[in-house]
Design a protein around this motif. Sequence first.
Motif, PDB file in Angstrom:
ATOM      1  N   PRO A 189      -7.484  -7.676   3.399  1.00  0.00           N
ATOM      2  CA  PRO A 189      -6.899  -6.796   2.371  1.00  0.00           C
ATOM      3  C   PRO A 189      -5.647  -6.074   2.847  1.00  0.00           C
ATOM      4  CG  PRO A 189      -8.975  -5.902   3.181  1.00  0.00           C
ATOM      5  CD  PRO A 189      -8.871  -7.297   3.688  1.00  0.00           C
ATOM      6  N   GLY A 190      -5.568  -5.744   4.139  1.00  0.00           N
ATOM      7  CA  GLY A 190      -4.362  -5.111   4.661  1.00  0.00           C
ATOM      8  C   GLY A 190      -3.148  -6.012   4.540  1.00  0.00           C
ATOM      9  N   MET A 191      -3.336  -7.302   4.833  1.00  0.00           N
ATOM     10  CA  MET A 191      -2.210  -8.225   4.706  1.00  0.00           C
ATOM     11  C   MET A 191      -1.818  -8.432   3.246  1.00  0.00           C
ATOM     12  SD  MET A 191      -0.383  -9.594   6.941  1.00  0.00           S
ATOM     13  CE  MET A 191       1.225 -10.218   6.498  1.00  0.00           C
ATOM     14  N   LEU A 192      -2.810  -8.455   2.350  1.00  0.00           N
ATOM     15  CA  LEU A 192      -2.495  -8.550   0.932  1.00  0.00           C
ATOM     16  C   LEU A 192      -1.692  -7.337   0.461  1.00  0.00           C
ATOM     17  CD1 LEU A 192      -5.785  -9.955  -0.662  1.00  0.00           C
ATOM     18  CD2 LEU A 192      -3.611 -11.147  -0.349  1.00  0.00           C
ATOM     19  N   MET A 193      -2.045  -6.154   0.970  1.00  0.00           N
ATOM     20  CA  MET A 193      -1.296  -4.946   0.605  1.00  0.00           C
ATOM     21  C   MET A 193       0.146  -5.020   1.109  1.00  0.00           C
ATOM     22  SD  MET A 193      -4.033  -1.919   1.350  1.00  0.00           S
ATOM     23  CE  MET A 193      -5.687  -1.966   0.662  1.00  0.00           C
ATOM     24  N   LEU A 194       0.333  -5.541   2.324  1.00  0.00           N
ATOM     25  CA  LEU A 194       1.692  -5.679   2.859  1.00  0.00           C
ATOM     26  C   LEU A 194       2.530  -6.606   1.998  1.00  0.00           C
ATOM     27  CD1 LEU A 194       3.662  -5.126   5.289  1.00  0.00           C
ATOM     28  CD2 LEU A 194       2.805  -7.270   6.249  1.00  0.00           C
ATOM     29  N   MET A 195       1.975  -7.746   1.614  1.00  0.00           N
ATOM     30  CA  MET A 195       2.721  -8.705   0.806  1.00  0.00           C
ATOM     31  C   MET A 195       2.952  -8.183  -0.604  1.00  0.00           C
ATOM     32  SD  MET A 195       0.963 -12.237   2.170  1.00  0.00           S
ATOM     33  CE  MET A 195       2.192 -13.286   1.428  1.00  0.00           C
ATOM     34  N   LEU A 196       1.982  -7.438  -1.143  1.00  0.00           N
ATOM     35  CA  LEU A 196       2.172  -6.836  -2.455  1.00  0.00           C
ATOM     36  C   LEU A 196       3.274  -5.786  -2.417  1.00  0.00           C
ATOM     37  CD1 LEU A 196      -1.386  -6.323  -3.995  1.00  0.00           C
ATOM     38  CD2 LEU A 196       0.472  -7.725  -4.893  1.00  0.00           C
ATOM     39  N   GLY A 197       3.260  -4.957  -1.372  1.00  0.00           N
ATOM     40  CA  GLY A 197       4.316  -3.957  -1.244  1.00  0.00           C
ATOM     41  C   GLY A 197       5.682  -4.594  -1.126  1.00  0.00           C
ATOM     42  N   PHE A 198       5.767  -5.672  -0.353  1.00  0.00           N
ATOM     43  CA  PHE A 198       7.044  -6.384  -0.223  1.00  0.00           C
ATOM     44  C   PHE A 198       7.492  -6.947  -1.563  1.00  0.00           C
ATOM     45  CE2 PHE A 198       8.556 -10.818  -0.037  1.00  0.00           C
ATOM     46  CZ  PHE A 198       9.851 -10.587   0.376  1.00  0.00           C
ATOM     47  N   TYR A 199       6.596  -7.640  -2.245  1.00  0.00           N
ATOM     48  CA  TYR A 199       6.983  -8.309  -3.488  1.00  0.00           C
ATOM     49  C   TYR A 199       7.274  -7.305  -4.605  1.00  0.00           C
ATOM     50  CZ  TYR A 199       6.834 -11.401  -7.515  1.00  0.00           C
ATOM     51  OH  TYR A 199       7.153 -12.087  -8.660  1.00  0.00           O
ATOM     52  N   ALA A 200       6.404  -6.284  -4.749  1.00  0.00           N
ATOM     53  CA  ALA A 200       6.567  -5.345  -5.852  1.00  0.00           C
ATOM     54  C   ALA A 200       7.804  -4.473  -5.684  1.00  0.00           C
ATOM     55  CB  ALA A 200       5.320  -4.470  -5.988  1.00  0.00           C
ATOM     56  N   PHE A 201       8.050  -3.999  -4.454  1.00  0.00           N
ATOM     57  CA  PHE A 201       9.179  -3.085  -4.260  1.00  0.00           C
ATOM     58  C   PHE A 201      10.464  -3.807  -3.882  1.00  0.00           C
ATOM     59  CE2 PHE A 201      11.765  -0.304  -1.518  1.00  0.00           C
ATOM     60  CZ  PHE A 201      12.107   0.647  -2.461  1.00  0.00           C
ATOM     61  N   LEU A 202      10.441  -4.544  -2.761  1.00  0.00           N
ATOM     62  CA  LEU A 202      11.674  -5.138  -2.246  1.00  0.00           C
ATOM     63  C   LEU A 202      12.207  -6.254  -3.140  1.00  0.00           C
ATOM     64  CD1 LEU A 202      10.959  -5.244   1.585  1.00  0.00           C
ATOM     65  CD2 LEU A 202      12.517  -3.733   0.370  1.00  0.00           C
ATOM     66  N   HIS A 203      11.340  -6.897  -3.914  1.00  0.00           N
ATOM     67  CA  HIS A 203      11.834  -7.952  -4.805  1.00  0.00           C
ATOM     68  C   HIS A 203      11.914  -7.468  -6.254  1.00  0.00           C
ATOM     69  CE1 HIS A 203      12.717 -11.967  -6.243  1.00  0.00           C
ATOM     70  NE2 HIS A 203      11.774 -11.821  -7.173  1.00  0.00           N
ATOM     71  N   CYS A 204      10.778  -7.089  -6.838  1.00  0.00           N
ATOM     72  CA  CYS A 204      10.763  -6.788  -8.277  1.00  0.00           C
ATOM     73  C   CYS A 204      11.476  -5.482  -8.612  1.00  0.00           C
ATOM     74  CB  CYS A 204       9.317  -6.751  -8.780  1.00  0.00           C
ATOM     75  SG  CYS A 204       8.445  -8.327  -8.639  1.00  0.00           S
ATOM     76  N   TRP A 205      11.125  -4.388  -7.925  1.00  0.00           N
ATOM     77  CA  TRP A 205      11.691  -3.087  -8.251  1.00  0.00           C
ATOM     78  C   TRP A 205      13.203  -3.052  -8.008  1.00  0.00           C
ATOM     79  CZ3 TRP A 205       9.731   1.256 -10.548  1.00  0.00           C
ATOM     80  CH2 TRP A 205      10.454   2.427 -10.421  1.00  0.00           C
ATOM     81  N   LEU A 206      13.625  -3.499  -6.834  1.00  0.00           N
ATOM     82  CA  LEU A 206      15.054  -3.464  -6.516  1.00  0.00           C
ATOM     83  C   LEU A 206      15.853  -4.428  -7.385  1.00  0.00           C
ATOM     84  CD1 LEU A 206      15.049  -3.130  -2.619  1.00  0.00           C
ATOM     85  CD2 LEU A 206      15.144  -1.340  -4.355  1.00  0.00           C
TER      86      LEU A 206
END
Length: 530
Positions: free
Chosen positions: A353-370
Amino acid sequence: MSTHDTSNTTVRRTRGRTESQRPAENGSIRQHDNHTNMSHATLRNEDMERMKAELIRHVQSRLNELLEQALSDSMQSLCRNTHTHPDHTHTDDRHKPDQGKVFVARCSLLDELFEISHIRTIYHMFIAALLLFIISTLAVDYIDQGRLVLDFDLFYYAFGQLGTVVWAWTLMLAYALLGPYYVLSVWASLNHSRGWRTCVSAAAALTLCAAQTSMLGIFPVYIVLHYQLPPASRFIIILEQIRFVMKSYSFIRETTPAVLKNTPQKGEPLRYPSLSSYLYFLFCPTLIYREVYPRNPYIRWNYVGMNFLKILASLFYLYFILVRLCIPVFTNKSNQPFSTRTFILALFHAAFPGMLMLMLGFYAFLHCWLNAFAEMLRFADRMFYRDWWNSTSFANYYRTWNIVVHDWLYYYGYRDFLWLTGHKLRSVATLSVFAVSALVHEYAFTLGFGFFYPVMFCTFAGIGVVFNFAMNDKRKSPVWNIIMWTCLFIGQGVHVCLYCVEWYAQIQCPRTGTSFWELVTPRSWICSYQ
């Protein structure tokens, strides 16, 4: 026999031969027709095979073009990274203060990779996993309670007191926009008077430091602690505080040298950045100030909407990870004394779950949000990250994971430090950047969770520094990529495990005093579970 009889006999013989030959000719015609039909069928099959081969060649050529474009962008990024890498030998030109980041119109790497069906399938697998989380949660609720339950109390708790967050953020934005801008504008207008230059500069510096400390230093901390905001609301205030500090510093850092170099002639107005350019900078997805950025000609509103929809889906993904994989495990662990066995079991439970959170944070913020804000502002430079997943060294991972923050640390931390020290003490400059990053991460997590547990600081300033020098750019074998991913899994497991254990320890054994040592000592170390 007469001549007439002879001719009749000849005609009958000829007719007989003709009639006897007619079946053979009919058979020959039928054979010819069959052969013609077979030839036409063969030609149709050949045409179909030819069209199939042509279609396959077209698809392969298109796929090769996309792959070559992705590889070309990666190589260009690598070349740029080679020119800006701290270990580059030609540092005399690179470390001049008047040089900085150059913005170029380009797309995000994932947008290009998602054009390839093979990569898009991996994305579909993550969507299928989200659907599986939803179905399993509904099934468990139906079995336990006999009805379908969609309980989002965790969301309501985490994002509570949003009204307080909104007005506090508005005040921070108003100051970040008007405070540094007008203090610097007044200083710029008075700076060229010879007799008062030193006094004006000192007064402007003191005023700016006091205002920054009050509105972007003390005020957000006061809001978080006084109103006892829940975790998600805390992180909004703290992360926005950090963003406004970095943005305003970049504006000050880029504007001050320009003002000092600008010596207008008599009667000419002083050249100073417009307020609209600074307002645009506060919202565009970069931490490096420029008066002008490359812009796209139009806005794709469907692209903006899809990115915000993906952010919402990522929040639900995070919710189901916490509900299904974290909360049940660590709720049970909270009733057990803290020991090595408990820690190891919890660590391996938390790694995935920690790795899933890291990838979600990357995708949601660094890709989608920005990308959503970049599209709304027509900001053309979308390189917010590089292909960090292919890294074979942690040095490359740190450079490519978050380009936005890395650029700020590199230009205003590492490079300015080298310029001030005469391009010496490279290791000290690197360590100082790691120290600043570790302190800021620990500050955000401490105020966000409401307790001091320096896991983030130790992993950044300790293990991160060791891995940066041990797993450097000389590691090129694919084995090192496997080692990097293994370390990421373990590191994320440590973060999730220790913070979750401490969270429940704070609930099970609340503090009884306000002494310094009680505030900084983790409760999970001294709590006696009942």
